[in-house]
Design an enzyme around this catalytic site. Structure first.
Site, short mmCIF file in Angstrom:
data_model
loop_
_atom_site.label_atom_id
_atom_site.label_comp_id
_atom_site.label_asym_id
_atom_site.label_seq_id
_atom_site.Cartn_x
_atom_site.Cartn_y
_atom_site.Cartn_z
CG MET A 219 -2.02 -1.10 1.02
SD MET A 219 -2.78 -1.10 -0.64
CE MET A 219 -4.28 -2.01 -0.35
CB ILE B 10 2.65 5.57 -4.27
CG1 ILE B 10 1.13 5.41 -4.11
CG2 ILE B 10 3.01 6.02 -5.67
CD1 ILE B 10 0.39 6.72 -4.09
CG LEU B 11 6.97 1.13 -5.94
CD1 LEU B 11 7.60 0.16 -6.93
CD2 LEU B 11 7.56 0.91 -4.55
CB SER C 89 -5.86 -5.18 -13.49
OG SER C 89 -7.15 -4.81 -13.89
CG ASP D 233 -3.41 1.79 -8.92
OD1 ASP D 233 -2.51 1.03 -8.54
OD2 ASP D 233 -4.31 2.22 -8.19
CD GLU E 263 -7.15 -9.40 -5.79
OE1 GLU E 263 -6.07 -9.29 -5.20
OE2 GLU E 263 -8.16 -8.74 -5.48
C1 GAR Z 1 -5.72 -7.40 -2.69
O1 GAR Z 1 -7.09 -7.42 -2.98
C2 GAR Z 1 -4.99 -6.54 -3.70
O2 GAR Z 1 -5.53 -6.61 -4.99
C3 GAR Z 1 -5.17 -5.17 -3.11
O3 GAR Z 1 -4.99 -5.37 -1.74
C4 GAR Z 1 -5.44 -6.68 -1.38
C5 GAR Z 1 -4.35 -7.34 -0.61
O4 GAR Z 1 -4.77 -8.58 -0.10
N1 GAR Z 1 -4.24 -4.22 -3.66
C6 GAR Z 1 -4.53 -2.96 -3.88
O5 GAR Z 1 -5.59 -2.45 -3.59
C7 GAR Z 1 -3.41 -2.15 -4.52
N2 GAR Z 1 -3.91 -0.93 -5.08
P1 GAR Z 1 -3.72 -9.66 0.37
O6 GAR Z 1 -2.79 -8.95 1.37
O7 GAR Z 1 -4.54 -10.71 1.05
O8 GAR Z 1 -2.97 -10.16 -0.83
#
Ligand code: GAR
Length: 218
Positions: free
Chosen positions: A95, A97-98, A141, A150, A179
């Protein structure tokens, strides 16, 4: 399986770590020719750290809060990635941003999973925004990370129909399950050399990837 040594992954997390777990499992089960060289969390409270340790992975914390600024944080991150000879960086619920500098330095070597059909719904709270808009479809995605948030080229998307009356919780769970399939799939393509970055853009199977590959789930 190819004779190439396994692709060395650095998986960056901030939270629960379920995508990291899915990637680690795909590596363990030899579904992809890759290995998790290190899991890096930007906070000590990331639940995924315990999972990584249980899996016997190198799991380290680079707590962003303990650095004076983003440049210092990223210097440490880069040092850890280099120490573990990471070839591909996987942002799996990371979470932060690079910076454009880091994204450029690793151009073509950073992928991210995002819970929406990019370019729709960048940022946070994607599931509730999709439901509020009454969209018929939603998904996730996997994209290359560039200096734009993003915004890098999308490689693979999972697409599902939003069910009538579906709750945010149920929709989020269905998207998350996809995912866990599409992120390892893209890593497999990278490991096999099917997916490459050349001349500032992605190529899949010898052709420029003009539009994302879309996989429908029901
Ligand atoms: C996932 O749904 C991922 O797509 C999202 O955070 C969640 C992490 O879950 N990422 C973002 O929103 C990035 N913009 P996880 O820690 O169980 O993999």
């Amino acid at each position: 399986m190819s004779s190439r040594p396994p692709l060395r992954l650095g998986v960056l997390i901030s939270g629960r770590g379920s995508n990291m777990q899915a990637v680690a499992r795909a590596c363990r089960e030899n579904r992809v020719n890759a290995e998790v060289a290190v899991v890096l969390a930007d906070r000590e409270t990331a639940g995924g750290l315990a999972i990584a340790q249980q899996l016997g992975l190198n799991a380290e914390v680079v707590a962003w809060k303990s650095f004076a600024d983003r440049a210092a944080f990223e210097r440490e991150l880069t040092a850890r990635l280099e120490a573990h000879r990471v070839e591909i960086i996987v942002l799996a619920g990371f979470m932060r941003i690079l910076s454009p500098e880091l994204a450029s330095r690793y151009e073509g070597r950073v992928i991210n999973i995002h819970p929406a059909l990019l370019p729709l719904y960048r940022g946070l709270n994607t599931h509730s925004r999709v439901l509020a808009a009454g969209d018929a479809h939603h998904g996730a995605s996997v994209h290359f990370v560039t200096a734009e948030l993003d915004g890098g080229p999308v490689i693979l998307q999972s697409r599902l129909d939003v069910r009538p009356g579906e709750t945010e919780h149920d929709l989020a769970a269905r998207v998350l399950a996809t995912e866990h399939m599409i992120l390892p799939r893209v890593i497999g393509w990278l490991a096999e050399g099917r997916l490459i970055w050349r001349d500032g853009r992605p190529w899949l199977d010898g052709r420029p990837l003009e539009t994302p590959v879309v996989e429908d789930f029901h």
